[in-house]
Design a protein around this motif. Structure first.
Motif, PDB file in Angstrom:
ATOM      1  N   ARG A   1      -8.709  -0.554   0.196  1.00  0.00           N
ATOM      2  CA  ARG A   1      -8.101  -1.030  -0.925  1.00  0.00           C
ATOM      3  C   ARG A   1      -8.149  -2.575  -1.085  1.00  0.00           C
ATOM      4  NH1 ARG A   1      -4.854   3.616   1.258  1.00  0.00           N
ATOM      5  NH2 ARG A   1      -6.011   2.413   3.089  1.00  0.00           N
TER       6      ARG A   1
ATOM      7  N   TYR B   1     -16.644   2.057  16.535  1.00  0.00           N
ATOM      8  CA  TYR B   1     -15.814   2.289  15.437  1.00  0.00           C
ATOM      9  C   TYR B   1     -14.305   2.820  15.910  1.00  0.00           C
ATOM     10  CZ  TYR B   1     -14.226   3.890  10.688  1.00  0.00           C
ATOM     11  OH  TYR B   1     -13.728   3.998   9.669  1.00  0.00           O
TER      12      TYR B   1
ATOM     13  N   LEU C   1       1.054  -1.161   7.838  1.00  0.00           N
ATOM     14  CA  LEU C   1       0.495  -0.728   8.991  1.00  0.00           C
ATOM     15  C   LEU C   1      -0.910  -0.066   8.972  1.00  0.00           C
ATOM     16  CD1 LEU C   1       1.887  -0.415  11.829  1.00  0.00           C
ATOM     17  CD2 LEU C   1       2.133   1.962  11.390  1.00  0.00           C
ATOM     18  N   ASP C   2      -1.785  -0.641   9.314  1.00  0.00           N
ATOM     19  CA  ASP C   2      -3.216  -0.381   9.196  1.00  0.00           C
ATOM     20  C   ASP C   2      -3.698   0.437  10.371  1.00  0.00           C
ATOM     21  OD1 ASP C   2      -5.871  -0.597   7.813  1.00  0.00           O
ATOM     22  OD2 ASP C   2      -6.322  -1.768   9.973  1.00  0.00           O
ATOM     23  N   GLY C   3      -4.389   1.528  10.029  1.00  0.00           N
ATOM     24  CA  GLY C   3      -4.820   2.339  11.087  1.00  0.00           C
ATOM     25  C   GLY C   3      -3.950   3.320  11.467  1.00  0.00           C
ATOM     26  N   SER C   4      -3.118   3.821  10.686  1.00  0.00           N
ATOM     27  CA  SER C   4      -1.685   4.379  11.024  1.00  0.00           C
ATOM     28  C   SER C   4      -2.336   5.773  11.882  1.00  0.00           C
ATOM     29  CB  SER C   4      -0.843   4.648   9.982  1.00  0.00           C
ATOM     30  OG  SER C   4      -1.260   4.671   8.821  1.00  0.00           O
TER      31      SER C   4
ATOM     32  N   GLY D   1     -11.618   2.976  13.731  1.00  0.00           N
ATOM     33  CA  GLY D   1     -10.653   3.388  12.924  1.00  0.00           C
ATOM     34  C   GLY D   1      -9.384   2.704  12.485  1.00  0.00           C
ATOM     35  N   SER D   2      -9.432   1.591  12.946  1.00  0.00           N
ATOM     36  CA  SER D   2      -8.300   0.593  12.585  1.00  0.00           C
ATOM     37  C   SER D   2      -9.226  -0.649  12.198  1.00  0.00           C
ATOM     38  CB  SER D   2      -7.475   0.063  13.555  1.00  0.00           C
ATOM     39  OG  SER D   2      -6.554   1.172  14.060  1.00  0.00           O
ATOM     40  N   LEU D   3      -9.371  -0.977  10.560  1.00  0.00           N
ATOM     41  CA  LEU D   3      -9.972  -1.667  10.060  1.00  0.00           C
ATOM     42  C   LEU D   3      -9.682  -3.140  10.996  1.00  0.00           C
ATOM     43  CD1 LEU D   3     -11.655  -3.063   7.736  1.00  0.00           C
ATOM     44  CD2 LEU D   3      -9.797  -2.940   6.411  1.00  0.00           C
TER      45      LEU D   3
ATOM     46  N   TYR E   1     -17.508   0.230   5.006  1.00  0.00           N
ATOM     47  CA  TYR E   1     -16.952   1.472   4.347  1.00  0.00           C
ATOM     48  C   TYR E   1     -17.546   1.486   3.098  1.00  0.00           C
ATOM     49  CZ  TYR E   1     -14.165   5.555   4.701  1.00  0.00           C
ATOM     50  OH  TYR E   1     -13.779   6.962   5.001  1.00  0.00           O
TER      51      TYR E   1
ATOM     52  N   ASN F   1     -17.948   4.869   9.915  1.00  0.00           N
ATOM     53  CA  ASN F   1     -17.646   6.350  10.180  1.00  0.00           C
ATOM     54  C   ASN F   1     -18.830   7.053   9.978  1.00  0.00           C
ATOM     55  OD1 ASN F   1     -16.897   8.746  10.588  1.00  0.00           O
ATOM     56  ND2 ASN F   1     -14.690   8.499   9.481  1.00  0.00           N
TER      57      ASN F   1
ATOM     58  N   GLU G   1      -6.294  -4.740   1.780  1.00  0.00           N
ATOM     59  CA  GLU G   1      -7.096  -4.694   2.892  1.00  0.00           C
ATOM     60  C   GLU G   1      -8.372  -5.676   2.616  1.00  0.00           C
ATOM     61  OE1 GLU G   1      -7.611  -0.524   2.751  1.00  0.00           O
ATOM     62  OE2 GLU G   1      -6.398  -0.090   4.673  1.00  0.00           O
TER      63      GLU G   1
ATOM     64  N   GLU H   1       0.703  -1.210   0.109  1.00  0.00           N
ATOM     65  CA  GLU H   1      -0.015   0.074   0.013  1.00  0.00           C
ATOM     66  C   GLU H   1       0.827   1.236  -0.102  1.00  0.00           C
ATOM     67  OE1 GLU H   1      -3.526   0.547   3.208  1.00  0.00           O
ATOM     68  OE2 GLU H   1      -1.759   1.781   3.662  1.00  0.00           O
TER      69      GLU H   1
ATOM     70  N   LYS I   1     -13.104   3.755   0.642  1.00  0.00           N
ATOM     71  CA  LYS I   1     -11.540   4.172   0.720  1.00  0.00           C
ATOM     72  C   LYS I   1     -10.643   2.854   0.836  1.00  0.00           C
ATOM     73  CE  LYS I   1      -8.694   6.198   4.672  1.00  0.00           C
ATOM     74  NZ  LYS I   1      -8.867   6.618   6.081  1.00  0.00           N
TER      75      LYS I   1
ATOM     76  N   TYR J   1     -18.943  -4.563   9.645  1.00  0.00           N
ATOM     77  CA  TYR J   1     -17.925  -3.444   9.524  1.00  0.00           C
ATOM     78  C   TYR J   1     -18.627  -2.778   8.017  1.00  0.00           C
ATOM     79  CZ  TYR J   1     -14.107  -0.678   8.265  1.00  0.00           C
ATOM     80  OH  TYR J   1     -13.265   0.531   8.135  1.00  0.00           O
TER      81      TYR J   1
ATOM     82  N   ASP K   1      -0.554  -4.457   3.530  1.00  0.00           N
ATOM     83  CA  ASP K   1      -0.583  -3.350   4.182  1.00  0.00           C
ATOM     84  C   ASP K   1       0.143  -3.321   5.583  1.00  0.00           C
ATOM     85  OD1 ASP K   1      -1.578  -0.897   5.594  1.00  0.00           O
ATOM     86  OD2 ASP K   1      -3.811  -1.354   5.311  1.00  0.00           O
TER      87      ASP K   1
HETATM   88  P1  AHG Z   1      -4.330   2.842   6.485  1.00  0.00           P
HETATM   89  O1  AHG Z   1      -4.051   3.176   7.769  1.00  0.00           O
HETATM   90  O2  AHG Z   1      -3.839   1.568   6.088  1.00  0.00           O
HETATM   91  O3  AHG Z   1      -4.146   3.780   5.472  1.00  0.00           O
HETATM   92  O4  AHG Z   1      -5.892   2.362   6.668  1.00  0.00           O
HETATM   93  C1  AHG Z   1      -6.836   3.239   7.276  1.00  0.00           C
HETATM   94  C2  AHG Z   1      -8.204   2.607   6.949  1.00  0.00           C
HETATM   95  C3  AHG Z   1      -8.692   1.573   7.843  1.00  0.00           C
HETATM   96  O5  AHG Z   1      -7.782   1.197   8.666  1.00  0.00           O
HETATM   97  C4  AHG Z   1      -9.731   2.316   8.570  1.00  0.00           C
HETATM   98  O6  AHG Z   1     -11.000   1.535   8.955  1.00  0.00           O
HETATM   99  C5  AHG Z   1     -10.267   3.261   7.884  1.00  0.00           C
HETATM  100  O7  AHG Z   1      -8.931   3.735   6.898  1.00  0.00           O
HETATM  101  C6  AHG Z   1     -10.453   4.436   8.707  1.00  0.00           C
HETATM  102  O8  AHG Z   1     -10.932   5.684   7.909  1.00  0.00           O
HETATM  103  P2  AHG Z   1     -11.816   6.966   8.125  1.00  0.00           P
HETATM  104  O9  AHG Z   1     -11.068   7.656   8.939  1.00  0.00           O
HETATM  105  O10 AHG Z   1     -12.276   7.494   6.881  1.00  0.00           O
HETATM  106  O11 AHG Z   1     -13.096   6.383   9.151  1.00  0.00           O
END
Ligand code: AHG
Ligand code: MN
Ligand code: MN
Length: 339
Positions: free
Chosen positions: A278, A246, A119-122, A248-250, A266, A213, A282, A94, A276, A264, A117
């Motif tokens: 991928r 929620y 680091l997810d939820g950075s 915000g980390s998938l 999105y 979200n 993801e 990613e 959003k 879940y 990916d």
């Molecule tokens: P990443 O950190 O790999 O870019 O992924 C972020 C993703 C996912 O983890 C999360 O569920 C989503 O973005 C959150 O998006 P919003 O902030 O738009 O809710």
């Protein structure tokens, strides 16, 4: 499970090797490399506040998103670890615009490609909230002995031979599937070993949690808005209203919903016409996990794993979780389309 102690991930890989597709030992070795990189990333995350590694790296990734220092560190660690072994001929991440070809005699002989990916939820790194890593493994379709090509990475999710995630949470877990169910291993930090803690993980058929979200509400398709209303309505017979959760980390949202039961979402929205998330880094790997755990994962209409990718960084709307909840959400989308 041993009588007196849990099975370690290393023991599990050896004992289950014959169940892996093509069972030559290379996939076990590849999963061991991922295990090693996960431990290195975990160590760095754990000392994040101490080590001047929090915060922005000052660069943007290929999708124009700001990279955190840990994004860069995790990306480099996974790629370096995979390159140091001989099982992988290329990696797509990613964080990188193009895929990486491990173009030398040793790696060109390898069968597998990895999509990641790192680091997810950075956005949650700086605030001490759970984050993750997601990985997906395919057999190459190009000829062994040659450098890997784009088509090797653009296979549909159904072709995955293994996929999984690491969750760096209140404990660190590695959860993966090779197509024979889903097993979760918790890192025992005192001995640095992943131990089988969650054998045969399953989504409850029906759950009570919805994860989305809601700040993007005005942009949601009407079917999603109506489904959210449905989740919030009072109906004691079906335990509604559901609970909203929620992070915000998938990875973390999906992991919780797999254990407790939930959906879940999105969806598409006017600001992000295809959502959003991928597809390759993801949604495909997590959908392999979801289906192997008895859940359902779609773009609202089609199975994620049946989609044929057309580009590396393709985005896709995502509906994943407990089967009955995803079916329910899909029915709201369909009735919107029928109007
Ligand atoms: P990443 O950190 O790999 O870019 O992924 C972020 C993703 C996912 O983890 C999360 O569920 C989503 O973005 C959150 O998006 P919003 O902030 O738009 O809710
Ligand atoms: Mn992500
Ligand atoms: Mn990421």
């Amino acid at each position: 499970m041993r009588a007196d102690r849990p099975t370690t991930l290393g023991e599990f890989l050896v004992e289950n090797q014959e169940k892996f597709p093509y069972a030559t030992g290379e996939l076990s070795q590849l999963l061991s490399s991922i295990r090693l990189a996960a431990k290195v990333v975990n160590r760095e995350i754990n000392k994040a506040g101490l080590a001047d590694i929090l915060g922005m790296a000052g660069s943007d990734n290929v999708q124009g998103e700001h990279q955190m220092k840990l994004d860069v560190f995790a990306n480099d660690t996974f790629i370096r670890t995979l390159r140091s072994m001989g099982e992988v001929c290329g990696v797509a991440s990613e964080e990188l615009e193009d895929f990486i070809v491990f173009d030398d005699e040793l790696h060109n002989e390898s069968k597998y490609v990895v999509l990641i990916d790192p680091l997810d939820g950075s956005s949650n790194v700086d605030v001490n909230v759970s984050i993750g890593t997601i990985f997906s493994i395919y057999r190459r379709i190009s000829a062994i002995g040659s450098p890997v090509v784009l088509e090797d990475f653009l296979q549909s999710g159904d072709e995955q031979v293994a996929a999984g995630y690491v969750i760096y949470g209140s404990s660190t877990m590695l959860v993966f599937t090779t197509g024979h169910g889903v097993n979760g291993f918790t890192l025992d930090p005192s001995i640095g070993t992943f131990c089988l803690s969650h054998p045969n993980m399953r989504f409850p058929e029906q759950g009570q949690i919805y994860s989305i979200n809601e700040g993007n509400y005005v942009h949601f398709p009407i079917g999603v808005k109506r489904y959210l209303k449905f989740c919030q309505e009072l109906d004691p017979a079906s335990n509604r209203p559901y609970t909203s959760r929620y992070i915000g980390s998938l990875v973390s949202d999906l992991h919780r919903n797999m254990i407790k039961g939930g959906i879940y979402i999105y969806p598409t929205g006017t600001t992000s016409p295809k959502g959003k998330l991928r597809l390759l880094y993801e949604c495909n790997p997590l959908s392999f996990i979801v289906e192997q755990a008895g859940g359902r994962a779609t773009d609202g209409f089609e199975r994620i794993l049946s989609l044929k990718p057309t580009e590396l960084h393709q985005r896709v709307p995502y509906f994943a979780g407990s089967t009955q909840m995803v079916l329910e959400a899909e029915s709201f989308l369909r009735s919107e389309n029928d109007e």
